[in-house]
Every structure is written in C-alpha cells, then in structure tokens.
Design an enzyme around this catalytic site. Structure first.
Site, PDB file in Angstrom:
ATOM      1  N   GLY A  97       0.768  -1.460   0.182  1.00 34.45           N
ATOM      2  CA  GLY A  97      -0.039   0.066  -0.014  1.00 34.45           C
ATOM      3  C   GLY A  97       0.941   1.364   0.025  1.00 34.45           C
ATOM      4  N   ARG A  98       1.825   1.309   0.862  1.00 33.91           N
ATOM      5  CA  ARG A  98       2.912   2.385   0.785  1.00 33.91           C
ATOM      6  C   ARG A  98       3.429   2.654  -0.349  1.00 33.91           C
ATOM      7  NH1 ARG A  98       4.612   0.417   6.837  1.00 33.91           N
ATOM      8  NH2 ARG A  98       2.527   1.067   7.776  1.00 33.91           N
TER       9      ARG A  98
ATOM     10  N   GLY B 205      -3.041   8.271   6.852  1.00 32.24           N
ATOM     11  CA  GLY B 205      -3.457   6.760   6.583  1.00 32.24           C
ATOM     12  C   GLY B 205      -2.491   5.786   6.430  1.00 32.24           C
ATOM     13  N   GLU B 206      -2.572   4.594   6.584  1.00 30.63           N
ATOM     14  CA  GLU B 206      -1.558   3.514   6.096  1.00 30.63           C
ATOM     15  C   GLU B 206      -0.342   3.819   7.030  1.00 30.63           C
ATOM     16  OE1 GLU B 206      -1.103   1.819   2.560  1.00 30.63           O
ATOM     17  OE2 GLU B 206      -2.895   2.157   1.973  1.00 30.63           O
ATOM     18  N   GLY B 207      -0.478   4.368   8.460  1.00 29.25           N
ATOM     19  CA  GLY B 207       0.765   4.437   9.510  1.00 29.25           C
ATOM     20  C   GLY B 207       0.964   5.943   9.356  1.00 29.25           C
TER      21      GLY B 207
END
Ligand SMILES: Cc1cc2nc3c(=O)[nH]c(=O)nc-3n(C[C@H](O)[C@H](O)[C@H](O)COP(=O)(O)OP(=O)(O)OC[C@H]3O[C@@H](n4cnc5c(N)ncnc54)[C@H](O)[C@@H]3O)c2cc1C
Length: 593
Positions: A291-292, A412-414
């Site tokens: 995702g990142r 988002g995502e961390g």
C-alpha cells in the site's frame, strides 16, 4: 515489572517477532545505517524489459482513454461517490487486478508497472486512486501474497476483474497507530472448524461496497493464555455482519466509501484464515508495504498535476505588468515542485523494483517512500494553491479539492510520525546490536564473546573509516556522487555517536529519531535521483544525443537534499530539544491555561 516496562517488553517482543524472522539479504536502507552503499539494489536505475514495457504502454493507453472519457473527479467529489460505471471501467482495463497472476484473470504486472498505472490515476482523482489502492494494493493483497491455491481459485477470479470488491480492515477504536492493539476477538468453535468473530472496525475504505474483507482479529494461542492476531476473509453476507455506518461523511477523498462495521458472533470457516494463524500482524504489515508503495505512485501523479497547474497559471496570469512566473518567489515554488516531482517518481520506481526483484525486507524503504512523498505532495499542493491566489479557494478549480484530498496521506496507512520513529529505530537496530555485543563483552569477557565482539568491532570500525563509493557512470555526476558518499559516512558516524551517547533511552527520544530518519530519507531520495539522472544521461548517449538532458530540477533536488541532510545531522548536537520538551511538558500539564 511496572506497567511501562511490561508495555516496552511487549513492544520489543512484537517487533522481534515481526521484523527479524531470519537471516536476510542486506537491503539498501539497512545498509545505509551500517555506513554501506548497497549499490546493487539502486544502481543502475531499474528499467523494464522491452516486452513488459510494451504491455504497460498498452495498458496505460487504455487507462488514459478510459479516464479521459469517463472519469469526472469534480463530480465524484460533489456526489461523494464513485459511480459503478467507473468501477466497471477500471475493472475492464485491468487496474483492479493489475498485479494478480494471469491465471486468475489479472494482468500479471510487476509493482513497477502497477505504480505507473496508479500514478496516472493519482494525477487526476485521489478518490479513485484511494479506492483502487484499498481494493487492490491492500484489500486483496493478503490473498495474493498468502492465499493457498484453493483460496486463490475460490476468491480471486471475481475480485481481480472488479466484479467483486475487496477491503482491508485493521483499524479499530483502540487500534489506530497502535495497530498491534486489535481487540476484535475470534474464538474457535469446539470442533475447530470455525471461528466466532466479535468486535468493531472503523474508518475502513470500501467497507460497505466490498464483497470480501480481510479482517484482523485476535485468536487464542494454543497451549497458552496469550492471544495473537490472525487474518480472516469475511463476507458481508455472513450472519452477524452489521454495517454501522456505510459512508462516514468526510473532508477529502469524498468519493470513497469509508465505513464502520461490527461483527456480532459471525461464524467464519477455518479455511478463510489467510497466512499462518497468529501471524496476522505480519500479514497486515506486509500488505501495508505494498500500500505504501502505491501511495508513493499516487502522490507522484498528484504532484505532477500541481506542477502542471502551477506552470499554466504562472505563465498566464499577469500582475505588475509581469507574468507571475517572472517573480523569483514564484520561481522558487515552481523549481522546488519540479525537483520534488522528479525525486518522488525516482523513489517510487526504485522502491517498487525492490519488491519486483525479491528483496525480502524493504519495510524501511516503503516507510521512507510513504513519509517522503506524502509530505512533499502536501507542500506541492500548498505551493500551487498559493500561486493561484484567491482563485484556488473556489470550487471551479481543482486545487481546493486536491488540498482536501491530500491531507489524509500523512495520516493513513501508518501516520508519518509513527513511521518516522519506525525508520530510525529499525534502521539503528543493526548497528545497535553490534555495539551491544561489544558492550556486553566488556562487562563479561568470555572467549566466544570476545570473538563475536571483535567481529562486531571490526565491522563498525570498517564503516567508520571508509567513505562508500557511489558507482555513477556519468562523469558529470561524479561530484554529486562524492558528496553523497561523504554524507553517508557522516550519517553513519552520527548514528554511531547517537547510539553510544544515548544507548537504550534512544528508543524513546523521538526528536533524535526524527533527525536520523530525516537524514536517511534524504539519503535514499538523493540516491534515487542520482541513479535516475545517471540512467537518463547514459540513455541519451546510447541514443546518440550530443546535448545532455536538462537536469536542472534533479541538480536542484540534490543540492537541497544534501543541505537538508547536513541540517539534520547538525541538529543532533545543536538544537533546542530541552526547551522544546520543557515548553510542551509545561503546557501539557496545565491543559486549561
Ligand atoms: C479516510 C480514511 C480511510 C481509511 N481507510 C482505512 C482502511 O481501509 N483500513 C484500515 O484498516 N484503516 C483505515 N484508516 C485508518 C487509518 O489507517 C488510521 O486513521 C491511522 O492508522 C491513524 O490511526 P488513528 O486515526 O486512530 O489516529 P491515532 O492513532 O489516534 O493517532 C493520532 C495522531 O497521533 C500521533 N501519534 C500516534 N502515535 C504516535 C507515536 N507513537 N509517536 C508520535 N506520534 C504519534 C500522530 O500524529 C497521529 O496522526 C482510514 C482512515 C481514514 C481517515
């Protein structure tokens, strides 16, 4: 053991279990922290084989045509919905299963190629790129990575075409940044054939439109009173699946459906477990690495749009009898945007190539890519906004939407703070362990320990005396390469000094961590830029072009990046940390004043 120590023990145990499962090839970022330049992963700049490039060009052409004809980002934002015909179209052109194997109906593309597709979507509409990411980069990623052949056969064919949609459900009220704190429970039935899931998830993209959700829940560890996280495939038709909020109204990426749901005694068959039971956190973090990476691609696309819009306006709008582009303070913004967009693309390409080339441990690089590109995009949108002046504030231009859309990226995502700390701590772990070996041996010298400490000491010393060579092929880049080598040497020296000075308390010193992570990120970004520049110069030569390509933006990036690195390293010893912490502690202790 007090509560804080117990918590620290828990965190260290989780990190050990997650990150250091066995011997792995030294990646680029970990190499940096050891003072090495692991050139093989980053130079020469990755290029697609001709056949793959042809496939990608075909997919890109199809995607562009579809987006030009059918995607209306302003309308998606206004209606807070991505229409079904857009989802169907994305499925038709293949982006909803771009990296899935061809045997299941996917395009079978590499991550590098997938990133090019997402950059294209990210250029136009953040709602759509987040939707695609939620479905493909993370929603069905656990299945793609950890699914058994039976699971893949059962679920993938409809998911990769977009006939069915996926979602990834990790976040809960008490498990946001602290992802390991998942409270949703999954209790096995007596015969062990099913698990009964109970709990709530919130802020889940695609929750209300997904047909399959990868859900993280806590399962008992057999033979102990402990629990661990396990990944399950859950479908909304399972009795007890309750949508609490289908579309939580929100500021940006309004086209995405961000939902909240509860599982109430939901009976999930054991065969819906993804990956090894109890290893769900590793599954989740591996998924988020993908995702990142695509996050980086989407931010690159959006940054290029900001640059294009800024150029158009700066060349058109006149004030004081001059176009805006004639003013140095506008030039400054535009030059920085061009430099950053170049770097973001290079960093995304190299990070994606690490995945494609089978490097096992790339979590520092994906974290660096995520933090760097999301921060740079935020600056780019802000700068473009400023160049447009008052007109940017009105909804007939895309910039107010882009500003609203871009804000989620840093959270988002961390969140970027959590990832910044992560980059520094995971990076420093290698050299930290070597120092520990030396220190422990000094306290308790045994023959075997002295041998190990000697090796560790020589390794540390080797990195301290050697300036790494940066193997660029173009002589005109040699000076930049030499500067980069010296900065890596200085970085290694600074990491060593921080470890020796602060020892274990460094685990809690986030201001120190931020500088170390910041320097590491810029070293990675500069490396990617240099690698890309080198390749472009070489390519021009191979093609017989006598004039070198225009690299003013890349040159600017390197100069500014090197300056930032020197600033981060200087800040380790010259800073206002004590005053800053004192001021924060003072106001935190009297929040009403
Ligand atoms: C639009 C949207 C879509 C989302 N989609 C999904 C999805 O599809 N699936 C999913 O599982 N989740 C999703 N999320 C959740 C998202 O990943 C979380 O919001 C994110 O992880 C942060 O958690 P939190 O919101 O609980 O913030 P918190 O954990 O409360 O953190 C708030 C802030 O505190 C600071 N902070 C927290 N911890 C630290 C620390 N250790 N050190 C320093 N600072 C710290 C950071 O600045 C952080 O931004 C989505 C969220 C949004 C808003």
């Amino acid at each position: 053991m007090n509560k804080l120590d117990a918590q620290r023990q828990k965190e260290i145990q989780q990190a050990e279990e997650l990150l250091f499962a066995g011997p792995q090839a030294l990646g680029f970022a970990k190499g940096l922290f050891h003072g090495h330049f692991v050139a093989d992963w980053v130079m020469p700049y990755p290029r697609m084989p001709a056949a793959q490039q042809t496939e990608l060009d075909k997919s890109l052409a199809e995607l562009r045509q579809f987006l030009d004809e059918d995607l209306d980002p302003a309308e998606i934002d206004r209606q807070a919905d991505i229409p079904r015909n857009v989802i169907d179209g994305l499925g038709r052109v293949g982006v909803l299963g771009a990296t899935a194997p061809v045997e299941y109906g996917g395009l079978g593309l590499t991550q590098m190629a997938n990133c090019k597709l997402l950059e294209e979507i990210g250029r136009r509409c953040a709602s759509t790129s987040v939707f695609v990411n939620a479905h493909h980069s993370i929603g069905i990623r656990a299945l793609l990575l950890f699914g058994t052949p039976e699971q893949n056969q059962k679920w993938l064919p409809k998911l990769v075409t977009g006939e069915q949609l996926g979602a990834f459900a990790l976040t809960e009220q008490e498990a946001g940044s602290d992802a390991a704190n998942v409270q949703m429970q999954a209790r096995p039935t007596e015969d062990g054939a099913h698990f009964i899931l109970n709990g709530e998830k919130r802020y889940i993209t695609n929750a209300a439109i997904a047909h399959v959700l990868t859900v993280m829940a806590r399962t008992p560890v057999p033979g102990s009173d402990k629990t661990a996280i396990t990944a399950f495939l859950v479908t909304p038709d399972m009795p007890g699946f309750t949508m609490l909020d289908k579309r939580m109204p929100k500021m940006g990426i309004r086209g995405t459906a961000t939902g909240r749901f509860a599982l109430r005694d939901v009976k999930v068959p054991r065969e819906n477990i993804l990956g090894p039971p109890g290893k769900g956190l590793k599954v989740a973090l591996t998924v988020l690495d993908f995702g990142r990476t695509t996050f980086g691609a989407c931010c690159t696309g959006a940054a290029k749009t900001c640059l294009r819009l800024a150029l158009e306006h700066a060349n058109r709008r006149k004030q004081f009898n001059k176009t805006l582009g004639e003013f140095d303070l506008v030039k400054k913004k535009i030059a920085r945007m061009a430099a950053d967009a170049y770097a973001m693309e290079a960093m995304t390409t190299i990070t994606a190539s690490l995945i494609d080339r089978g490097l096992e441990d790339y979590m520092i690089e994906t974290a660096m890519l995520k933090v760097f590109t999301t921060e740079r995009l935020w600056e780019c949108v802000n700068e473009a906004f400023q160049i447009y002046g008052g007109s940017a504030y009105f909804v007939d231009l895309p910039l107010e939407r882009m500003l609203r859309d871009a804000r989620i990226n840093q959270i988002g995502e961390g969140s970027n703070e959590v990832l910044t700390s992560f980059i520094a701590l995971v990076g420093m772990r290698g050299p930290g362990m070597e120092f520990k070996e030396i220190y422990d041996t000094m306290l308790k010298p045994t023959r075997a320990a002295i041998g190990r400490a000697w090796n560790a000491g020589m390794h540390r010393l080797g990195a301290t005396v050697r300036v790494p060579d940066i193997p660029v092929r173009s002589t005109e880049l040699r000076s930049f390469a030499n500067q980069l080598g010296r900065l890596i040497w200085r970085f290694n020296f600074a990491v060593n000094r921080a470890l020796i000075t602060y020892r274990e308390p460094i685990l809690d010193m986030q201001l120190v961590q931020e500088r170390i992570a910041g320097a590491a990120m810029d070293l990675f970004a500069s490396t990617c830029v240099l690698s890309r520049q080198d390749e472009e110069i070489q390519l021009a030569r191979r093609n017989g072009n006598s004039a070198p390509p225009d690299h003013s933006a890349a040159d600017l990036f390197l100069r500014q990046s090197f300056r930032r690195i020197r600033g981060f390293l200087g800040g380790l010893t010259d800073n206002d940390d004590k005053s800053l912490l004192a001021a924060a502690n003072s106001v935190l202790s009297k929040p009403r004043s």
